[in-house]
Design a protein around this motif. Structure first.
Motif, PDB file in Angstrom:
ATOM      1  N   TRP A 111     -10.774  12.648  14.475  1.00  0.00           N
ATOM      2  CA  TRP A 111     -11.617  13.844  14.454  1.00  0.00           C
ATOM      3  C   TRP A 111     -12.729  13.700  13.417  1.00  0.00           C
ATOM      4  CZ3 TRP A 111     -12.172  17.500  10.416  1.00  0.00           C
ATOM      5  CH2 TRP A 111     -12.919  18.631  10.768  1.00  0.00           C
ATOM      6  N   ARG A 112     -12.386  13.172  12.252  1.00  0.00           N
ATOM      7  CA  ARG A 112     -13.383  12.992  11.193  1.00  0.00           C
ATOM      8  C   ARG A 112     -14.390  11.912  11.578  1.00  0.00           C
ATOM      9  NH1 ARG A 112     -10.452  12.903   5.379  1.00  0.00           N
ATOM     10  NH2 ARG A 112     -12.544  13.564   4.728  1.00  0.00           N
ATOM     11  N   LEU A 113     -13.929  10.878  12.311  1.00  0.00           N
ATOM     12  CA  LEU A 113     -14.854   9.844  12.781  1.00  0.00           C
ATOM     13  C   LEU A 113     -15.903  10.436  13.708  1.00  0.00           C
ATOM     14  CD1 LEU A 113     -15.843   6.946  13.240  1.00  0.00           C
ATOM     15  CD2 LEU A 113     -14.042   6.696  14.969  1.00  0.00           C
ATOM     16  N   ARG A 114     -15.505  11.341  14.591  1.00  0.00           N
ATOM     17  CA  ARG A 114     -16.460  11.949  15.509  1.00  0.00           C
ATOM     18  C   ARG A 114     -17.546  12.718  14.761  1.00  0.00           C
ATOM     19  NH1 ARG A 114     -11.703  12.687  18.624  1.00  0.00           N
ATOM     20  NH2 ARG A 114     -11.389  14.792  17.791  1.00  0.00           N
ATOM     21  N   ARG A 115     -17.210  13.236  13.604  1.00  0.00           N
ATOM     22  CA  ARG A 115     -18.200  13.953  12.801  1.00  0.00           C
ATOM     23  C   ARG A 115     -19.163  12.992  12.114  1.00  0.00           C
ATOM     24  NH1 ARG A 115     -15.742  18.654   9.198  1.00  0.00           N
ATOM     25  NH2 ARG A 115     -17.940  19.244   9.327  1.00  0.00           N
ATOM     26  N   VAL A 116     -18.721  11.728  11.940  1.00  0.00           N
ATOM     27  CA  VAL A 116     -19.587  10.716  11.318  1.00  0.00           C
ATOM     28  C   VAL A 116     -20.537  10.121  12.339  1.00  0.00           C
ATOM     29  CG1 VAL A 116     -19.624   8.437  10.205  1.00  0.00           C
ATOM     30  CG2 VAL A 116     -17.908  10.136   9.527  1.00  0.00           C
ATOM     31  N   SER A 117     -19.985   9.668  13.473  1.00  0.00           N
ATOM     32  CA  SER A 117     -20.813   9.036  14.493  1.00  0.00           C
ATOM     33  C   SER A 117     -20.039   8.869  15.784  1.00  0.00           C
ATOM     34  CB  SER A 117     -21.296   7.655  14.020  1.00  0.00           C
ATOM     35  OG  SER A 117     -22.034   6.997  15.012  1.00  0.00           O
ATOM     36  N   ASP A 118     -20.731   9.054  16.884  1.00  0.00           N
ATOM     37  CA  ASP A 118     -20.169   8.700  18.181  1.00  0.00           C
ATOM     38  C   ASP A 118     -20.443   7.220  18.459  1.00  0.00           C
ATOM     39  OD1 ASP A 118     -19.256  11.283  18.823  1.00  0.00           O
ATOM     40  OD2 ASP A 118     -21.267  11.885  19.487  1.00  0.00           O
ATOM     41  N   GLY A 119     -19.767   6.699  19.475  1.00  0.00           N
ATOM     42  CA  GLY A 119     -20.060   5.343  19.926  1.00  0.00           C
ATOM     43  C   GLY A 119     -19.488   4.237  19.083  1.00  0.00           C
TER      44      GLY A 119
END
Length: 243
Positions: free
Chosen positions: A71-79
């Motif tokens: 979830w925290r990764l999605r807030r950093v960047s997609d892809g």
């Protein structure tokens, strides 16, 4: 038309995730997640990732920690990661310096001769991380690049590029001062270049180091190599070997 952002993941020397060259702020748990999946270099199960990154937690808690990290990764960047209900893998467009360097090492082992000493060949893998799984990867990476440095020094000497062979041998010794193969490469390159004094000095440094650290003498191969040095006095070679 909007171009697709270039994502790069750096694991050599220090962790960094960059989008179009700009470093992104990444939480520690997400750093571990990305590094583990990237170094696995294949599709890896969520259970395996959770168990490796949170080894002291029970399965339910480690699974929850993984969900939070995703979830925290999605807030950093997609892809960055491809995520399914069962496994994770790195998106194919993400460039990873460590994986590119592993591939470059294979080319060097196959006989490619680099025009200069690549900077990545002297870089450690996530040197400040103490995670058990990182230690294993770091050890593998270190042994591979030290072996390639030995090979590269020998090829440069054969090609007559003596100063570069010396630089490569010194790079290996900076990483592992007791590596006799690197000392041998250094001494051999000095001799091939006609720098006998430097070769003798390199031998004496090695002899002192091995005696003080391990209580042993240099290998017979190195002793024989240096004993061929011609000095004015008839007993010069014997004095060199004796220190």
């Amino acid at each position: 038309m909007t171009s697709t952002p270039v994502l790069t993941l750096e694991l050599l020397s220090a962790f960094a995730l960059r989008r179009d060259g700009v470093r992104l702020p990444v939480p520690v748990a997400v750093e571990r997640l990305l590094a583990y999946v990237a170094l696995s270099n294949r599709r890896v199960s969520r259970a395996r990732v959770a168990g490796a990154l949170w080894p002291d937690a029970d399965p339910a808690r480690s699974t929850g920690c993984l969900r939070t990290a995703l979830w925290r990764l999605r807030r950093v960047s997609d892809g960055v990661l491809l995520v399914t209900g069962t496994d994770l893998t790195l998106c194919p467009d993400v460039r990873v310096d460590a994986l590119e360097s592993f591939a470059a090492i294979k080319r060097l082992q196959a006989g490619e001769l680099a025009p200069t000493l690549p900077g990545w060949l002297t870089a450690d893998l996530l040197p400040d991380w103490s995670d058990e799984w990182v230690v294993g990867w770091r050890g593998r990476w270190r042994m591979l690049r030290l072996h390639v440095l030995d090979q590269l020094a020998a090829r440069l000497e054969t090609a007559g590029r003596y100063s570069e062979a010396v630089d490569v041998a010194l790079a290996a010794l900076q990483d592992e001062p007791l590596r006799e193969s690197a000392h041998r490469s250094l001494i051999s390159a000095h001799l091939a270049a006609g720098n006998r004094a430097e070769a003798v000095q390199a031998y004496r440094r090695l002899s002192h180091l091995l005696d003080s650290e391990l209580g042993v003498a240099p290998s017979p191969e190195i002793i024989h190599l240096v004993a061929q040095v011609k000095l004015p006095r008839a007993d010069a070679a014997r004095r060199i070997v004796g220190g």
